[in-house]
Design a protein around this motif. Structure first.
Motif, mmCIF file in Angstrom:
data_model
loop_
_atom_site.group_PDB
_atom_site.id
_atom_site.type_symbol
_atom_site.label_atom_id
_atom_site.label_comp_id
_atom_site.label_asym_id
_atom_site.label_seq_id
_atom_site.Cartn_x
_atom_site.Cartn_y
_atom_site.Cartn_z
ATOM 1 N N GLY A 1 0.777 -1.138 -0.071
ATOM 2 C CA GLY A 1 0.155 -0.026 0.028
ATOM 3 C C GLY A 1 0.828 1.332 -0.044
ATOM 4 N N ALA A 2 2.041 1.050 -0.675
ATOM 5 C CA ALA A 2 2.926 2.194 -0.674
ATOM 6 C C ALA A 2 2.539 3.334 -1.383
ATOM 7 C CB ALA A 2 4.283 1.811 -1.314
ATOM 8 N N THR A 3 1.502 3.617 -2.037
ATOM 9 C CA THR A 3 1.229 4.869 -2.600
ATOM 10 C C THR A 3 -0.064 5.563 -1.813
ATOM 11 O OG1 THR A 3 -0.135 3.651 -4.198
ATOM 12 C CG2 THR A 3 1.982 4.225 -5.000
ATOM 13 N N GLY A 4 -0.562 5.019 -0.746
ATOM 14 C CA GLY A 4 -1.751 5.384 -0.147
ATOM 15 C C GLY A 4 -1.202 6.383 1.005
ATOM 16 N N ASN A 5 -2.386 6.990 1.779
ATOM 17 C CA ASN A 5 -2.234 7.893 2.613
ATOM 18 C C ASN A 5 -1.335 7.665 3.719
ATOM 19 O OD1 ASN A 5 -4.119 9.736 1.440
ATOM 20 N ND2 ASN A 5 -5.774 8.582 2.373
ATOM 21 N N VAL A 6 -1.034 6.362 4.200
ATOM 22 C CA VAL A 6 -0.272 5.925 5.141
ATOM 23 C C VAL A 6 1.162 5.360 4.320
ATOM 24 C CG1 VAL A 6 0.272 4.153 7.082
ATOM 25 C CG2 VAL A 6 -2.111 5.179 6.975
ATOM 26 N N GLY A 7 0.887 4.779 3.458
ATOM 27 C CA GLY A 7 2.094 3.956 3.004
ATOM 28 C C GLY A 7 3.185 5.063 2.343
ATOM 29 N N ARG A 8 2.782 6.014 1.692
ATOM 30 C CA ARG A 8 3.652 6.893 1.177
ATOM 31 C C ARG A 8 4.664 7.622 2.075
ATOM 32 N NH1 ARG A 8 3.837 9.173 -3.909
ATOM 33 N NH2 ARG A 8 1.840 8.437 -4.620
ATOM 34 N N PRO A 9 3.749 8.356 3.345
ATOM 35 C CA PRO A 9 4.605 8.916 4.121
ATOM 36 C C PRO A 9 5.429 7.943 5.041
ATOM 37 C CG PRO A 9 2.356 8.987 5.152
ATOM 38 C CD PRO A 9 2.477 8.395 3.529
ATOM 39 N N LEU A 10 5.120 6.783 5.227
ATOM 40 C CA LEU A 10 6.085 5.797 5.819
ATOM 41 C C LEU A 10 7.090 5.405 5.202
ATOM 42 C CD1 LEU A 10 6.495 3.474 7.966
ATOM 43 C CD2 LEU A 10 4.769 2.114 6.836
ATOM 44 N N ALA B 1 -8.390 10.960 9.894
ATOM 45 C CA ALA B 1 -8.538 12.312 9.349
ATOM 46 C C ALA B 1 -8.762 12.450 7.650
ATOM 47 C CB ALA B 1 -7.406 13.324 9.891
ATOM 48 N N SER B 2 -7.809 11.808 7.055
ATOM 49 C CA SER B 2 -7.959 11.766 5.640
ATOM 50 C C SER B 2 -9.339 11.426 5.056
ATOM 51 C CB SER B 2 -6.724 11.151 5.061
ATOM 52 O OG SER B 2 -6.894 9.747 5.591
ATOM 53 N N ASN B 3 -10.040 10.752 5.838
ATOM 54 C CA ASN B 3 -11.578 10.299 5.232
ATOM 55 C C ASN B 3 -12.192 11.802 4.597
ATOM 56 O OD1 ASN B 3 -11.007 7.618 5.797
ATOM 57 N ND2 ASN B 3 -12.260 7.620 7.578
ATOM 58 N N ALA B 4 -11.900 12.823 5.241
ATOM 59 C CA ALA B 4 -12.381 14.174 4.911
ATOM 60 C C ALA B 4 -12.223 14.628 3.371
ATOM 61 C CB ALA B 4 -11.675 15.266 5.677
ATOM 62 N N LEU B 5 -11.022 13.862 2.917
ATOM 63 C CA LEU B 5 -10.773 14.039 1.442
ATOM 64 C C LEU B 5 -12.271 13.543 0.517
ATOM 65 C CD1 LEU B 5 -7.022 12.561 1.140
ATOM 66 C CD2 LEU B 5 -8.087 14.910 0.647
ATOM 67 N N LEU C 1 0.280 7.756 11.935
ATOM 68 C CA LEU C 1 0.128 6.374 11.694
ATOM 69 C C LEU C 1 1.408 5.717 10.930
ATOM 70 C CD1 LEU C 1 -3.425 5.533 10.532
ATOM 71 C CD2 LEU C 1 -2.642 5.412 12.844
ATOM 72 N N ALA C 2 1.760 6.616 10.129
ATOM 73 C CA ALA C 2 3.327 6.334 9.334
ATOM 74 C C ALA C 2 4.347 6.341 10.542
ATOM 75 C CB ALA C 2 3.324 7.304 8.163
ATOM 76 N N GLU C 3 4.390 7.288 11.191
ATOM 77 C CA GLU C 3 5.413 7.375 12.056
ATOM 78 C C GLU C 3 5.459 6.306 13.209
ATOM 79 O OE1 GLU C 3 6.409 11.314 13.739
ATOM 80 O OE2 GLU C 3 5.658 12.281 12.010
ATOM 81 N N VAL C 4 4.471 6.056 13.565
ATOM 82 C CA VAL C 4 4.145 4.835 14.561
ATOM 83 C C VAL C 4 4.738 3.565 13.887
ATOM 84 C CG1 VAL C 4 2.722 3.395 15.612
ATOM 85 C CG2 VAL C 4 2.314 5.913 15.915
#
Length: 281
Positions: free
Chosen positions: A6-15, A138-142, A171-174
């Motif tokens: 899931g590397a291009t998603g809201n969590v995967g990309r910043p991770l 929070a990104s569900n607001a998109l 989530l990415a930082e965790v």
């Protein structure tokens, strides 16, 4: 090496970015990798969790694996046991799965049974496993971006019901901490934002970030369901609406886990809105 699905998603990309910045060797996995999937030096591989065999090239030489299970796989496709077996046979020793808070607060809920199966597969793998259970993103607001751009209006159900939505960047930082550090094996971390915030309050925060007032139109549950089933499995939609409309005490509680793991308070919804405001212009 650490493999991120899931590397291009809201969590995967910043991770991916966080791990690369920390000097880790990273393989970014998505169904259709794009050139900007990660920083320079990050290996990109096309693979699908619904096809465990496709993961094998990505897992060559991997020590750790992050599992972000897409909604269509949750809806009935894919095989978590096969994915776990592939990870084990490839020499992976640590696996982290991004699950959902509902598996702790509503363990009998049928809507997220598929995610529970992934949790159970990971927990029975014999690997060092960690489960991350975030609340609402929070990104569900998109999902409001089109109506904000076109009408300066937000349409959402349950306007006054507040939940401590969590920033995907947290989530990415965790996940980066858990993947890089020892001491998290066999643990389940529930992750939320710093304070409960209602959809109407989120609308106000987005309006403040944009510098323009936004109208808020409260949808009925049926109207919201009709919109959500366009992109999520029906069972997942129903479970999500149960939480949004009638959250349990545990779903409104602020978890201390983000602060304990990162050494700082979680980011606020307004912080997310300020960083993401371009999507709403």
């Amino acid at each position: 090496m650490i493999v991120i699905t899931g590397a291009t998603g809201n969590v995967g990309r910043p991770l991916v970015a966080a791990l690369a910045e920390a000097g880790e060797r990273v393989t970014a996995v998505s169904r259709r990798p794009v050139p900007d999937a990660g920083p320079a030096g990050v290996r990109t591989v096309a693979a699908d969790l619904g096809d465990a065999a496709s993961l094998r090239p990505a897992l060559e030489g991997a020590d750790a694996l992050f599992l972000m299970v897409p909604p269509d796989v949750l809806g009935g496709g894919g095989g978590p046991d096969e994915v776990v077996k592939t990870a084990v046979s490839s020499g992976v020793r640590k696996v982290v799965v991004l699950s959902s808070q509902i598996n702790g607060t509503r363990p009998q809920a049928g809507s997220h049974q598929a995610l529970r199966v992934w949790e159970e597969a990971v927990q029975g793998s014999g690997l060092d496993w960690t489960v991350l259970r975030p609340g609402s993103f929070a990104s569900n607001a998109l999902g409001w971006a089109d109506s904000v751009r076109a009408e300066r209006t937000i349409y959402a159900p349950f306007g006054e019901v507040a939940l401590p939505v969590v920033d995907p960047a947290d989530l990415a930082e965790v996940a980066a901490v858990v993947l890089r550090e020892e001491g998290h094996a066999g643990r389940v971390h529930e992750l939320t934002g710093p304070v409960a915030v209602s959809p109407r309050e989120q609308a106000a925060a987005l309006g403040a970030a944009l510098g323009v007032p936004l109208s808020f139109v409260e949808l009925t549950r049926a109207q919201a369901r009709g919109r959500m089933v366009r992109f999520l499995p029906e069972a997942v939609v129903d479970g999500t609406l149960d939480i949004l409309g009638a959250p349990l005490h545990g779903e409104q509680r602020v978890s201390p886990a983000v602060e304990a793991l990162l050494g700082r308070a979680p980011r606020s919804f307004r912080s997310w809105a300020d960083r993401t405001v371009a999507a709403f212009r």
